[in-house]
Design a protein around this motif. Structure first.
Motif, PDB file in Angstrom:
ATOM      1  N   PHE A 180       0.823  -1.210   0.000  1.00  0.00           N
ATOM      2  CA  PHE A 180       0.000   0.000   0.000  1.00  0.00           C
ATOM      3  C   PHE A 180       0.860   1.264   0.000  1.00  0.00           C
ATOM      4  O   PHE A 180       2.051   1.220   0.285  1.00  0.00           O
ATOM      5  N   GLY A 181       0.195   2.387  -0.292  1.00  0.00           N
ATOM      6  CA  GLY A 181       0.796   3.678  -0.010  1.00  0.00           C
ATOM      7  C   GLY A 181       0.652   3.941   1.476  1.00  0.00           C
ATOM      8  O   GLY A 181      -0.459   3.888   2.024  1.00  0.00           O
ATOM      9  N   ILE A 182       1.759   4.193   2.156  1.00  0.00           N
ATOM     10  CA  ILE A 182       1.763   4.303   3.616  1.00  0.00           C
ATOM     11  C   ILE A 182       1.934   5.760   4.041  1.00  0.00           C
ATOM     12  O   ILE A 182       2.815   6.472   3.548  1.00  0.00           O
ATOM     13  N   MET A 183       1.069   6.189   4.962  1.00  0.00           N
ATOM     14  CA  MET A 183       1.104   7.544   5.496  1.00  0.00           C
ATOM     15  C   MET A 183       1.731   7.515   6.890  1.00  0.00           C
ATOM     16  O   MET A 183       1.149   6.963   7.832  1.00  0.00           O
ATOM     17  N   ASN A 184       2.902   8.100   7.031  1.00  0.00           N
ATOM     18  CA  ASN A 184       3.559   8.191   8.335  1.00  0.00           C
ATOM     19  C   ASN A 184       3.134   9.488   9.015  1.00  0.00           C
ATOM     20  O   ASN A 184       3.207  10.561   8.412  1.00  0.00           O
ATOM     21  N   THR A 185       2.666   9.388  10.250  1.00  0.00           N
ATOM     22  CA  THR A 185       2.078  10.530  10.947  1.00  0.00           C
ATOM     23  C   THR A 185       2.823  10.831  12.246  1.00  0.00           C
ATOM     24  O   THR A 185       3.526   9.984  12.795  1.00  0.00           O
ATOM     25  N   ASP A 186       2.622  12.075  12.741  1.00  0.00           N
ATOM     26  CA  ASP A 186       3.179  12.428  14.041  1.00  0.00           C
ATOM     27  C   ASP A 186       2.129  12.209  15.126  1.00  0.00           C
ATOM     28  O   ASP A 186       1.057  11.633  14.864  1.00  0.00           O
ATOM     29  N   GLU A 187       2.412  12.674  16.345  1.00  0.00           N
ATOM     30  CA  GLU A 187       1.506  12.432  17.470  1.00  0.00           C
ATOM     31  C   GLU A 187       0.167  13.137  17.322  1.00  0.00           C
ATOM     32  O   GLU A 187      -0.808  12.799  17.996  1.00  0.00           O
ATOM     33  N   ASN A 188       0.084  14.122  16.428  1.00  0.00           N
ATOM     34  CA  ASN A 188      -1.169  14.845  16.197  1.00  0.00           C
ATOM     35  C   ASN A 188      -1.929  14.340  14.973  1.00  0.00           C
ATOM     36  O   ASN A 188      -2.903  14.944  14.555  1.00  0.00           O
ATOM     37  N   ARG A 202      -0.828  14.384  12.011  1.00  0.00           N
ATOM     38  CA  ARG A 202      -0.381  15.083  10.811  1.00  0.00           C
ATOM     39  C   ARG A 202       0.474  14.130   9.978  1.00  0.00           C
ATOM     40  O   ARG A 202       1.339  13.426  10.501  1.00  0.00           O
ATOM     41  N   ILE A 203       0.236  14.110   8.679  1.00  0.00           N
ATOM     42  CA  ILE A 203       1.029  13.272   7.796  1.00  0.00           C
ATOM     43  C   ILE A 203       2.348  13.983   7.499  1.00  0.00           C
ATOM     44  O   ILE A 203       2.357  15.098   6.971  1.00  0.00           O
ATOM     45  N   ILE A 204       3.443  13.345   7.856  1.00  0.00           N
ATOM     46  CA  ILE A 204       4.766  13.959   7.676  1.00  0.00           C
ATOM     47  C   ILE A 204       5.571  13.273   6.575  1.00  0.00           C
ATOM     48  O   ILE A 204       6.586  13.807   6.130  1.00  0.00           O
ATOM     49  N   GLU A 205       5.088  12.125   6.119  1.00  0.00           N
ATOM     50  CA  GLU A 205       5.815  11.418   5.062  1.00  0.00           C
ATOM     51  C   GLU A 205       4.876  10.433   4.371  1.00  0.00           C
ATOM     52  O   GLU A 205       4.051   9.793   5.011  1.00  0.00           O
TER      53      GLU A 205
END
Length: 390
Positions: A173-181, A183-186
């Motif tokens: 899949f296309g993977i969305m890396n997020t922060d603690e909030n 928010r997609i950061i990568e």
């Protein structure tokens, strides 16, 4: 459904939907040789796109553009004027958007974002504040209004729906890396070593004027902006736009392969959580055939020929879906299989773990065994019938 099936509104369009439904679906083999993937039958009485269209009207979205490209005739005929989904009223509508030669001379949609760019005039005519971009080839039930509330609360420029997939499947899949909030950061496209298991569902909410500006500027300057996953999302992240994830935890399946399409049909029989089409609070609408689907969870032995929900059935049927106008003659066994509309199955036929396409003819004594790998018979094929018998 929000405010009833035949909801009308005089308000400006806060959000409209565009469904990307032009895919060839080559991995579905001969099931899509003469129709687009979203038009493939599912669950006995539906077509795949019915789930996305029904999600829209159940979420209070009544203006929808459907972007088609590959073999659109079946899909166009199925959707029609949208009456089956209550989209044929004064303040609602479904519009089929097909490729055309524009001022740049381009005739075909080259990617998901390019398809939106080619239809800017349509979207502008609807004057939305938000644009919901959807895929027409997924099976799921989702309230897009909840996603819109996330988008507003986060003051996002782009919100991406994500679902947590098993770690051993994340690389598909296309993977969305997020922060603690959240928010997609990568964004990682099918990473060999994923950092998270937050998979993109191919569902996006954009602030329309921002997306419009990004697309127009990019195509004017010949900057690559063809695809949402490869181009647009990375651009938004790099540009510092507010890009957030909306987490979804219900049933969702991309039915782009024979295996996944078969699995989803079997899960449909078993009333997989979140896929219950009998739920009257979130109905799945379709162009209304006379007969409902016939799906059998336990072994059903028919001792004499009989008509079952529009199907002429004899023989033994187990854990299978029969669509409208299917005929199965005596002595045959159908097990763990999907039989699509208009199919004729002869006497003493054995079908196991298979998908049989539309308007197929299978002669007496044929054996179709998908025990090792799901077997497929494509639309209109003739199996085990001599020319003088047909």
């Amino acid at each position: 459904m929000k405010d009833g099936f035949f909801h009308q509104t005089n308000m400006k369009n806060e959000m409209i939907a565009v469904i990307l439904a032009g895919g060839q679906g080559s991995r579905l083999k001969d099931l899509t040789k003469d129709s687009a993937k979203p038009a493939v039958p599912f669950g006995g009485r539906y077509r795949i796109i019915d789930f996305t269209l029904s999600n829209c009207v159940n979420s209070g979205i009544y203006n929808i553009g459907v972007i088609t490209q590959y073999q659109p005739l079946t899909l166009n005929n199925h959707i029609g004027n949208g009456a089956s989904w209550g989209l044929d009223h004064l303040d609602s509508g479904v519009t089929i958007l097909q490729p055309y030669s524009n001022k740049e001379g381009s005739k075909w949609f080259e990617g998901t974002a390019h398809a939106i760019y080619q239809n800017i005039d349509y979207i502008d005519s609807m004057d939305p504040e938000y644009l919901l971009v959807l895929s027409g080839d997924h099976i799921y039930k989702m309230d897009y209004d909840q996603m819109l509330q996330t988008h507003k609360e986060k003051k996002a420029a782009l919100t991406v729906a994500v679902i947590d997939v098993p770690w051993d499947e994340a690389s598909r899949f296309g993977i969305m890396n997020t922060d603690e909030n959240n928010r997609i950061i990568e964004f990682e496209e099918k990473p060999a070593h994923p950092k998270s298991n937050h998979a993109s569902m191919g569902i996006y909410i954009f602030n329309w004027q921002r997306l419009r500006s990004v697309l127009v500027n990019a195509f004017t300057k010949e900057v690559p902006m063809i695809d949402f996953g490869k181009n647009v999302i990375p651009f938004y992240i790099k540009s510092g736009d507010n890009v957030f994830a909306h987490n979804f935890s219900g049933y969702w399946k991309d039915v782009g392969t024979i295996q996944s399409l078969w699995e989803a049909n079997m899960e449909f029989i078993d009333d997989q959580d979140g896929l219950n089409v009998r739920d009257r609070s979130w109905r799945v609408f379709s162009k209304n055939p006379i007969a409902p689907p016939q799906f059998i969870t336990d072994t059903a032995t028919v001792n004499a020929s009989m008509v079952v929900d529009g199907c002429f059935v004899a023989g033994k049927i187990e854990h299978s879906i029969l669509s409208a106008n299917v005929q199965i003659k005596g002595g045959s066994l159908v097990k763990d299989s999907v039989i699509m509309p208009g199919t004729l199955i002869g006497k003493n036929v054995t079908i196991k773990r298979a998908i049989i396409g539309e308007n197929v003819t299978i002669g007496d004594n044929a054996v179709i065994d998908g025990t090792k790998e799901v077997a497929v018979v494509g639309n209109g094929e003739v199996i085990g019938v001599k020319p003088d018998e047909d």
